[in-house]
Design a protein around this motif. Structure first.
Motif, PDB file in Angstrom:
ATOM      1  N   UNK A  20     -24.997  -3.474  -7.004  1.00  0.00           N
ATOM      2  CA  UNK A  20     -25.156  -4.811  -6.437  1.00  0.00           C
ATOM      3  C   UNK A  20     -24.284  -5.788  -7.215  1.00  0.00           C
ATOM      4  N   UNK A  21     -23.511  -6.594  -6.477  1.00  0.00           N
ATOM      5  CA  UNK A  21     -22.716  -7.630  -7.139  1.00  0.00           C
ATOM      6  C   UNK A  21     -23.639  -8.723  -7.714  1.00  0.00           C
ATOM      7  N   UNK A  22     -24.725  -8.976  -7.045  1.00  0.00           N
ATOM      8  CA  UNK A  22     -25.638 -10.030  -7.502  1.00  0.00           C
ATOM      9  C   UNK A  22     -26.255  -9.668  -8.847  1.00  0.00           C
ATOM     10  N   UNK A  34     -16.755 -14.778  -8.862  1.00  0.00           N
ATOM     11  CA  UNK A  34     -15.808 -14.425  -9.923  1.00  0.00           C
ATOM     12  C   UNK A  34     -15.797 -12.926 -10.148  1.00  0.00           C
ATOM     13  N   UNK A  35     -16.966 -12.310 -10.106  1.00  0.00           N
ATOM     14  CA  UNK A  35     -17.042 -10.857 -10.284  1.00  0.00           C
ATOM     15  C   UNK A  35     -16.345 -10.135  -9.138  1.00  0.00           C
ATOM     16  N   UNK A  36     -16.538 -10.616  -7.928  1.00  0.00           N
ATOM     17  CA  UNK A  36     -15.892 -10.003  -6.766  1.00  0.00           C
ATOM     18  C   UNK A  36     -14.367 -10.094  -6.879  1.00  0.00           C
ATOM     19  N   UNK A  37     -13.880 -11.228  -7.352  1.00  0.00           N
ATOM     20  CA  UNK A  37     -12.435 -11.388  -7.531  1.00  0.00           C
ATOM     21  C   UNK A  37     -11.909 -10.459  -8.621  1.00  0.00           C
ATOM     22  N   UNK A  47      -4.126   0.064  -7.205  1.00  0.00           N
ATOM     23  CA  UNK A  47      -3.683   0.467  -5.865  1.00  0.00           C
ATOM     24  C   UNK A  47      -4.577   1.552  -5.282  1.00  0.00           C
ATOM     25  N   UNK A  48      -5.886   1.391  -5.471  1.00  0.00           N
ATOM     26  CA  UNK A  48      -6.862   2.324  -4.921  1.00  0.00           C
ATOM     27  C   UNK A  48      -8.219   1.634  -4.867  1.00  0.00           C
ATOM     28  N   UNK A  49      -8.998   1.936  -3.824  1.00  0.00           N
ATOM     29  CA  UNK A  49     -10.319   1.323  -3.700  1.00  0.00           C
ATOM     30  C   UNK A  49     -11.307   2.071  -4.577  1.00  0.00           C
ATOM     31  N   UNK A  50     -12.095   1.319  -5.318  1.00  0.00           N
ATOM     32  CA  UNK A  50     -13.058   1.899  -6.252  1.00  0.00           C
ATOM     33  C   UNK A  50     -14.490   1.789  -5.754  1.00  0.00           C
ATOM     34  N   UNK A  51     -14.782   0.776  -4.924  1.00  0.00           N
ATOM     35  CA  UNK A  51     -16.143   0.538  -4.460  1.00  0.00           C
ATOM     36  C   UNK A  51     -16.173   0.415  -2.945  1.00  0.00           C
ATOM     37  N   UNK A  52     -17.210   0.961  -2.358  1.00  0.00           N
ATOM     38  CA  UNK A  52     -17.478   0.789  -0.932  1.00  0.00           C
ATOM     39  C   UNK A  52     -18.547  -0.273  -0.791  1.00  0.00           C
ATOM     40  N   UNK A  53     -18.226  -1.340  -0.093  1.00  0.00           N
ATOM     41  CA  UNK A  53     -19.140  -2.473   0.043  1.00  0.00           C
ATOM     42  C   UNK A  53     -19.762  -2.465   1.442  1.00  0.00           C
ATOM     43  N   UNK A  54     -21.056  -2.616   1.500  1.00  0.00           N
ATOM     44  CA  UNK A  54     -21.756  -2.831   2.766  1.00  0.00           C
ATOM     45  C   UNK A  54     -22.597  -4.084   2.609  1.00  0.00           C
ATOM     46  N   UNK A  55     -23.234  -4.486   3.669  1.00  0.00           N
ATOM     47  CA  UNK A  55     -24.068  -5.695   3.593  1.00  0.00           C
ATOM     48  C   UNK A  55     -25.290  -5.473   2.717  1.00  0.00           C
ATOM     49  N   UNK A  57     -25.533  -2.719   0.159  1.00  0.00           N
ATOM     50  CA  UNK A  57     -25.338  -2.047  -1.131  1.00  0.00           C
ATOM     51  C   UNK A  57     -23.866  -1.923  -1.468  1.00  0.00           C
ATOM     52  N   UNK A  58     -23.640  -1.519  -2.701  1.00  0.00           N
ATOM     53  CA  UNK A  58     -22.291  -1.236  -3.204  1.00  0.00           C
ATOM     54  C   UNK A  58     -22.342   0.136  -3.861  1.00  0.00           C
ATOM     55  N   UNK A  59     -21.401   1.009  -3.566  1.00  0.00           N
ATOM     56  CA  UNK A  59     -21.382   2.343  -4.175  1.00  0.00           C
ATOM     57  C   UNK A  59     -19.938   2.735  -4.480  1.00  0.00           C
ATOM     58  N   UNK A  60     -19.757   3.599  -5.490  1.00  0.00           N
ATOM     59  CA  UNK A  60     -18.392   4.011  -5.837  1.00  0.00           C
ATOM     60  C   UNK A  60     -17.789   4.918  -4.776  1.00  0.00           C
ATOM     61  N   UNK A  61     -16.489   4.776  -4.572  1.00  0.00           N
ATOM     62  CA  UNK A  61     -15.740   5.744  -3.779  1.00  0.00           C
ATOM     63  C   UNK A  61     -15.534   6.995  -4.630  1.00  0.00           C
TER      64      UNK A  61
END
Length: 306
Positions: A20-22, A34-37, A47-55, A57-61
């Motif tokens: 969770x970003x919160x 600021x954390x999201x940025x 140059x690669x996505x590390x996290x999968x964001x949904x409304x 939850x957040x989980x690592x790729x």
């Protein structure tokens, strides 16, 4: 990767663990935006996505999971080590190195430090028995013991004993054979037990003073040692006149095996001092040692977190 990006990696690890970003923002003490940025900037640089964001939850790729396995435990290790250092700061522990002489070790240092060492088993004290004027900074000592008037001016010095008076002594048998000196200059005609100090390279003159008049006498004799420990025994054996702080001869003076001479030429002078560099930041262990040598009891000392 530049060092300043370690903060970005820590931000990633925290978000991945919290899911969770919160919650991660609250844990890190930053705003969610600021954390999201920060995470977006890290992904952009890698140059690669590390996290999968949904409304919800957040989980690592898969790439994020691999990065977590590689670095997550390392941040844990760093945090544990920093906690250990904080504990070391708050809990008296470690080694205190002191350079000193035999007599002061036996009569002052060990008696006063024994209660501290029994109370704090994580403190160790290493004593260097040395009659040279050691450079405690270059030789990595925490402190040294000297008479107060010989301590360098750039050191902090704390008295750990009373003023000291020198004593010139010999056995009654020696004086029966050779007579007693009436003034310091007479010593040149006597056998004298001398000490060769390592720093000086040779034997030093004996210093006397009476009503402001100072006299230095270079003596000779059959016995020269490099510590004071065996001087009283040599004097008791009748090998000559010895010259040390009177407390080193005290038992033999009391029982009559040694006799004093030139007493009016032996004034009081500054006693033993513990000294250490003025720029030194005392550790809890060193502070306890210093307070004990100043004569404070354990009950009077500040208590440390254990």
């Amino acid at each position: 990767m530049s060092r300043h990006n370690l903060n970005d990696l820590l931000a990633f690890v925290t978000v991945a663990r919290e899911g969770s970003f919160t919650r991660a923002a609250a844990h890190l003490g930053v705003t969610q935006s600021a954390l999201s940025q920060t995470i977006s900037g890290l992904e952009k640089r890698l140059k690669i996505r590390l996290l999968t964001r949904t409304t919800r939850s957040v989980s690592p790729t898969s790439a994020g999971e691999r990065l977590m396995q590689a670095i997550g435990h390392r941040f844990d290790e760093i945090e544990l080590e920093l906690d250990a250092l904080t504990e070391l700061r708050d809990k008296p522990a470690g080694t205190v190195r002191i350079t000193c002489g035999d007599f002061v070790l036996k009569t002052i240092l060990l008696p006063r430090l024994t209660p501290v060492l029994l109370e704090y088993p994580d403190i160790k004290v290493e004593f260097d028995i040395n009659y040279g004027f050691r450079d405690i900074v270059a030789d990595r000592f925490d402190a040294g013991i000297r008479f107060g008037d010989t301590v360098d001016k750039d050191m902090i010095a704390a008295p750990i004993g009373p003023q000291v008076r020198m004593a010139a002594v010999a056995s009654p048998a020696y004086f029966a054979r050779n007579g007693m000196p009436r003034k310091p200059q007479d010593l040149v005609n006597h056998q004298c037990i001398d000490i060769r100090y390592p720093t000086l390279g040779g034997v030093d003159a004996w210093e006397f003073e009476k009503r402001g008049r100072k006299i230095n006498v270079r003596v000779t004799g059959q016995v020269i040692v490099n510590t004071s420990a065996h001087v009283p025994a040599a004097a008791v054996s009748g090998l000559g006149i010895a010259y040390l702080p009177e407390e080193e001869f005290a038992p033999h003076l009391e029982d009559g095996r040694l006799v004093r001479v030139l007493e009016d030429w032996c004034p009081l002078f500054s006693g033993y001092h513990l000294y250490y560099p003025s720029r030194r930041l005392p550790t809890p262990a060193f502070s306890l040692v210093l307070n004990a040598l100043r004569g404070e009891s354990l009950e009077d000392m500040p208590r440390h977190v254990s």
